[in-house]
Design an enzyme around this catalytic site. Structure first.
Site, short mmCIF file in Angstrom:
data_model
loop_
_atom_site.label_atom_id
_atom_site.label_comp_id
_atom_site.label_asym_id
_atom_site.label_seq_id
_atom_site.Cartn_x
_atom_site.Cartn_y
_atom_site.Cartn_z
N GLN A 97 0.85 -1.20 0.00
CA GLN A 97 0.00 0.00 0.00
C GLN A 97 0.88 1.25 0.00
O GLN A 97 0.39 2.36 -0.11
CB GLN A 97 -0.91 0.01 1.23
CG GLN A 97 -1.84 -1.18 1.31
CD GLN A 97 -2.56 -1.24 2.64
OE1 GLN A 97 -3.62 -0.62 2.83
NE2 GLN A 97 -1.98 -1.97 3.57
N ASP A 100 6.35 4.54 -1.42
CA ASP A 100 7.72 5.05 -1.22
C ASP A 100 8.79 4.31 -2.01
O ASP A 100 9.96 4.72 -1.99
CB ASP A 100 8.06 5.01 0.30
CG ASP A 100 7.91 3.62 0.92
OD1 ASP A 100 7.54 3.53 2.09
OD2 ASP A 100 8.15 2.61 0.21
N HIS A 115 -1.38 1.47 -4.33
CA HIS A 115 -1.85 2.86 -4.22
C HIS A 115 -1.01 3.82 -5.03
O HIS A 115 -1.07 5.02 -4.79
CB HIS A 115 -1.87 3.27 -2.73
CG HIS A 115 -2.87 2.51 -1.92
ND1 HIS A 115 -2.90 2.51 -0.55
CD2 HIS A 115 -3.88 1.67 -2.30
CE1 HIS A 115 -3.88 1.73 -0.12
NE2 HIS A 115 -4.49 1.20 -1.17
N CYS A 123 -1.46 14.36 -15.43
CA CYS A 123 -2.25 15.58 -15.63
C CYS A 123 -3.69 15.33 -15.18
O CYS A 123 -4.21 14.23 -15.31
CB CYS A 123 -2.23 15.99 -17.11
SG CYS A 123 -3.17 17.51 -17.42
N CYS A 143 0.85 21.23 -16.21
CA CYS A 143 1.11 20.38 -17.38
C CYS A 143 1.36 21.30 -18.59
O CYS A 143 0.94 22.47 -18.58
CB CYS A 143 -0.12 19.50 -17.63
SG CYS A 143 0.02 18.41 -19.06
N GLY A 182 2.83 -4.45 9.00
CA GLY A 182 2.84 -2.98 9.10
C GLY A 182 1.65 -2.29 8.48
O GLY A 182 1.77 -1.18 7.96
N ASN A 208 3.02 -7.11 13.48
CA ASN A 208 2.60 -5.76 13.86
C ASN A 208 2.76 -5.64 15.38
O ASN A 208 2.30 -6.52 16.10
CB ASN A 208 1.12 -5.57 13.47
CG ASN A 208 0.71 -4.11 13.48
OD1 ASN A 208 1.09 -3.35 14.37
ND2 ASN A 208 -0.07 -3.70 12.49
N1 APR Z 1 6.76 -2.54 12.26
C1 APR Z 1 5.57 -3.11 11.93
N2 APR Z 1 4.38 -2.47 12.02
C2 APR Z 1 4.40 -1.20 12.50
C3 APR Z 1 5.59 -0.54 12.86
C4 APR Z 1 6.80 -1.27 12.73
N3 APR Z 1 7.99 -0.71 13.07
N4 APR Z 1 5.27 0.72 13.29
C5 APR Z 1 3.92 0.84 13.17
N5 APR Z 1 3.41 -0.32 12.72
C6 APR Z 1 2.00 -0.64 12.44
C7 APR Z 1 0.99 0.13 13.25
O1 APR Z 1 0.68 -0.57 14.44
C8 APR Z 1 -0.22 0.13 12.29
O2 APR Z 1 -1.04 -1.00 12.51
O3 APR Z 1 1.78 -0.25 11.09
C9 APR Z 1 0.41 0.04 10.91
C10 APR Z 1 0.30 1.32 10.10
O4 APR Z 1 -1.06 1.54 9.85
P1 APR Z 1 -1.53 2.83 9.03
O5 APR Z 1 -0.81 4.05 9.55
O6 APR Z 1 -3.01 2.80 9.02
O7 APR Z 1 -0.97 2.60 7.54
P2 APR Z 1 -1.56 1.67 6.42
O8 APR Z 1 -2.24 0.47 7.00
O9 APR Z 1 -0.48 1.42 5.46
O10 APR Z 1 -2.66 2.62 5.73
C11 APR Z 1 -3.29 2.12 4.56
O11 APR Z 1 -4.32 4.28 4.21
O12 APR Z 1 -3.93 6.54 4.34
C12 APR Z 1 -4.10 5.49 3.46
O13 APR Z 1 -3.24 5.24 1.29
C13 APR Z 1 -2.86 5.32 2.64
O14 APR Z 1 -1.70 3.30 2.02
C14 APR Z 1 -2.30 3.98 3.10
C15 APR Z 1 -3.54 3.26 3.60
#
Ligand code: APR
Length: 243
Positions: A97, A100, A115, A123, A143, A182, A208
């Site tokens: 997702q 980067d 994503h 554009c 653009c 994560g 996680n």
């Molecule tokens: N190692 C593993 N997991 C981790 C770590 C780590 N060092 N640090 C944080 N986390 C976990 C957190 O506990 C959380 O459950 O990573 C998760 C991050 O969750 P979000 O911030 O919700 O990110 P994500 O799930 O990728 O969001 C999904 O939402 O905002 C949109 O498009 C955006 O791709 C993103 C999507």
């Protein structure tokens, strides 16, 4: 905990990783919903929308410029590199997702960016697309056709690129093990991938430090950060290959 999953990992023919912002957190890139997730006191969820962009394209571009600066300075961490190293032992596909590019920088050869990507722009009107690795001086960038450019990423309320999503489902339906790392699993449709895998009798392993809304659906839940847990998975394969 790792002994429990060692057999499933070693007997797997194909492992699919579903990753989120947490796997890049230890590379210095803030997560979205964690305590480090705000930007200038804005909620990213309020900025990553088409309405926010048309409402204030300059502000959204300032956020993306900040993210671009942060991401271009970031390096893949031990978690990204461990997933890439697993390719020596088993077929690995990464469904991320994240925008980067750190999985690719870390050496993974099969990555689907669900994503989009921070380097891609398009554009808002014509079909111009490009990849830009520098910062924009003028915001919002224009653009050649005169209309504003936008990041080529998926915003809330937008669909995923159909070809990417269809391919992701094929991988989720054809793996023996799915490792979910994560991600809070709150955003669809990425959070349906474990359901596809489960229907295909795959083993679900979550990595996680916190509980998620799907922790109870997992076969194994490793309460750890990705830079600790993922290298452990590699050592399981290394120990087996010495046997
Ligand atoms: N190692 C593993 N997991 C981790 C770590 C780590 N060092 N640090 C944080 N986390 C976990 C957190 O506990 C959380 O459950 O990573 C998760 C991050 O969750 P979000 O911030 O919700 O990110 P994500 O799930 O990728 O969001 C999904 O939402 O905002 C949109 O498009 C955006 O791709 C993103 C999507």
């Amino acid at each position: 905990m790792y002994d429990l999953i060692a057999d499933q990992l070693r007997s797997a023919k194909k492992i699919v990783f579903v990753t989120g912002a947490g796997i890049s957190q230890e590379s210095g890139i803030p997560t979205f919903r964690g305590k480090d997730g705000l930007w200038r006191n804005y909620d990213p969820m309020k900025l990553a929308t088409i309405d926010a962009f048309y409402d204030n394209p300059k502000l959204v571009w300032e956020w993306y410029n900040d993210r671009r600066r942060n991401i271009f300075a970031a390096e893949p961490n031990l978690g990204h590199k461990a997933i890439a190293e697993l390719e020596e032992f088993v077929k690995v596909v990464v469904l991320t997702q994240n925008i980067d590019g750190l999985h690719q920088k870390g050496g993974s050869s099969s990555v689907l960016e669900l994503h989009g990507s921070i380097v891609k722009i398009k554009c808002t009107v014509c079909d111009f697309k490009d990849e830009i690795f520098t910062e924009f001086s003028e915001l919002p960038p224009l653009c050649k056709c005169g209309n504003i450019l936008r990041p080529d990423v998926v915003w809330f309320g937008e669909g995923l690129p159909q070809d990417v999503w269809q391919e992701a489902i094929i991988h989720a339906n054809s793996c023996d093990v799915m490792v979910i790392v994560g991600t809070s699993l709150v955003v669809s449709p990425a959070n349906t991938l474990p359901i596809y895998a489960k229907k295909n009798n795959a083993t679900l392993i979550e990595i996680n430090p916190d509980e998620t809304i799907m922790t109870s659906d997992m076969d194994s839940s490793i309460k750890s950060t990705s830079t600790v847990a993922l290298p452990e998975l590699v050592s399981i394969f290394k120990r087996a290959s010495k046997m």
